[in-house]
Scaffold this active site. Sequence first.
Site, PDB file in Angstrom:
ATOM      1  N   TYR A 190     -70.442 -22.960 -18.666  1.00 26.80           N
ATOM      2  CA  TYR A 190     -69.660 -23.690 -18.225  1.00 26.80           C
ATOM      3  C   TYR A 190     -69.985 -24.666 -17.920  1.00 26.80           C
ATOM      4  CZ  TYR A 190     -65.139 -24.530 -15.804  1.00 26.80           C
ATOM      5  OH  TYR A 190     -64.001 -24.886 -14.721  1.00 26.80           O
ATOM      6  N   ASP A 226     -76.288 -31.195 -17.075  1.00 22.87           N
ATOM      7  CA  ASP A 226     -74.461 -31.229 -16.598  1.00 22.87           C
ATOM      8  C   ASP A 226     -75.020 -31.087 -14.784  1.00 22.87           C
ATOM      9  OD1 ASP A 226     -72.466 -30.410 -15.123  1.00 22.87           O
ATOM     10  OD2 ASP A 226     -71.719 -29.282 -16.588  1.00 22.87           O
ATOM     11  N   LYS A 258     -68.270 -32.473  -7.669  1.00 19.52           N
ATOM     12  CA  LYS A 258     -68.739 -31.728  -6.708  1.00 19.52           C
ATOM     13  C   LYS A 258     -69.645 -32.051  -5.479  1.00 19.52           C
ATOM     14  CE  LYS A 258     -68.609 -27.239  -9.159  1.00 19.52           C
ATOM     15  NZ  LYS A 258     -67.400 -26.591  -8.606  1.00 19.52           N
TER      16      LYS A 258
HETATM   17  C1  LIG Z   1     -71.568 -26.674 -14.694  1.00 16.52           C
HETATM   18  C2  LIG Z   1     -69.826 -27.850 -13.886  1.00 16.52           C
HETATM   19  N1  LIG Z   1     -69.935 -28.824 -14.982  1.00 16.52           N
HETATM   20  C3  LIG Z   1     -68.434 -28.728 -14.705  1.00 16.52           C
HETATM   21  C4  LIG Z   1     -67.924 -28.388 -13.795  1.00 16.52           C
HETATM   22  C5  LIG Z   1     -66.467 -29.090 -13.887  1.00 16.52           C
HETATM   23  O1  LIG Z   1     -65.872 -29.691 -12.624  1.00 16.52           O
HETATM   24  P1  LIG Z   1     -64.499 -29.747 -11.629  1.00 16.52           P
HETATM   25  O2  LIG Z   1     -64.143 -28.564 -11.534  1.00 16.52           O
HETATM   26  O3  LIG Z   1     -64.935 -30.911 -10.818  1.00 16.52           O
HETATM   27  O4  LIG Z   1     -63.447 -30.315 -12.757  1.00 16.52           O
HETATM   28  C6  LIG Z   1     -67.845 -27.529 -13.603  1.00 16.52           C
HETATM   29  C7  LIG Z   1     -67.246 -26.773 -12.644  1.00 16.52           C
HETATM   30  O5  LIG Z   1     -66.878 -25.541 -11.395  1.00 16.52           O
HETATM   31  C8  LIG Z   1     -69.436 -27.276 -12.801  1.00 16.52           C
HETATM   32  O6  LIG Z   1     -69.708 -25.514 -12.497  1.00 16.52           O
END
Ligand SMILES: Cc1ncc(COP(=O)(O)O)c(C=O)c1O
Length: 464
Positions: A146, A246, A273
């Site tokens: 994700y 990421d 986050k």
């Molecule tokens: C690994 C990862 N990347 C990107 C995101 C996307 O972040 P946001 O929810 O702030 O858009 C998340 C969200 O849970 C995530 O877990």
Amino acid sequence: MPRYPDAMPTSRRLFERGRRVMPGGNTRTTVFIDPFPIYAARGEGCRVWDVDGNAYYDCINNFTAMIHGYGHPNVTAAVIDQMAHGTAFGAPTRSEIELAELLVERLPSVQQIRFANSGTEGVMMAIKAARAFTERPKIVKIEGAYHGSYDFAEVSLDSSPTNWGDMPASTPYARGTPRSVLDNVIAVPFNDIEALRAVFAAHGDTIAGVLIDPMPNRAGLIPARKDYLEAMIEIAHAAGALVIFDEVISFRLGHSGAQGLWGISPDLTALGKIIGGGFPIGAVGGRAEVMAVFDPTRGKPALPHAGTFTANPVTMCAGLAAMQALTPESFAHLDHLGSLLREGITGSLDLHRLAGRCVGLGSLLKVHFTALPVTDYRSVYPGPAERERLDAFHKGLLNRGVLSASYGLFALSTAMTEDDARAILGAIDETLGEISGNSDHGLVARSGAADVTAGSPKNAMDDN
Ligand SMILES: Cc1ncc(COP(=O)(O)O)c(C=O)c1O
């Protein structure tokens, strides 16, 4: 003990009211619970209260973002101070430089950084930066991982045995995803160097970058192997492509995130986050040469980037205060709590003779109800029996005053004490006992964590 859903009548009413104006009664798919989600009223330290007055240890912390829990005094003071001076301007502010300096200092691979309003946007800007830098269209990503809601990042997110194929197929997540998106994303199996080599051998000159979360939550919360990440850098660079980490979640693993623990330098890193101190944020950072795609000082940049609320000073001040409060001691504390819970849960699964594993690192942990080795997305793909067990686990914990993710994820906060962790463990042990049909709570006795009632979820309810 409050029983979901009967002990949550106000949440039920809010859900019915919310449904009239929002599909699903709220704005996030991830917080839905069947038959209705619990609506939050307030948070304090490591606890949250729902609108019916039930208290919970918060083990999800807004899906990992609230690393200090609720009401950290430094964050609150910074935000109140900024509110008095204005919340967002059509001009840059000093506050974004300060947060950028802190992040560049913590992440050796990041020489320059730019902010965004969510992790989704941070990942999206990283992908677009890789495309702009290499002038190539394709990205490679890990099956089942994700990365937020950008079309390209969503490919293969919920592949299933019916469509995943031998080598991972590029499957759409949302209905209506354009074919061109699927054509430009190649899914690969996790921790598989040979598969990566094969993909680059076939498509190397069209690949802009490889996107990887070093410990992908939805793909199992299993750490990437260091030799895999090293090979990834070597293979990608040999083909003129970039590696994007990421670290939207994994940055909470240590002072320099997962890349610091692994000793790997990606070309680009997406963040989000925790770096917003509880406010909306995302970021992309990396080598100055690559980040130059955003630079408007010599005319239109290769990748123009804007955003009305991007780098707003409230988020920047909150993020700075939260990150400054994340000291080496806080990471040691989080690691200690995480180990305590992982070991305790593993012992409890054994004790109740339940097929299951608890994986993760630092402040992140996940329970899988499987006896088989947990290695990648396919190995943790839950069948109907595991889904049922996860649901019983999640709701059993809610009934015992512990809020976790419905899919078995726990994210701890610096606001938790060891007593809190032992109380959470007591609730988990009871829940696992209930699931196994075994009411013997021997884990607590065996581990010597005798007095779990002192900070127990039941007392948390009484505090209310
Ligand atoms: C690994 C990862 N990347 C990107 C995101 C996307 O972040 P946001 O929810 O702030 O858009 C998340 C969200 O849970 C995530 O877990």
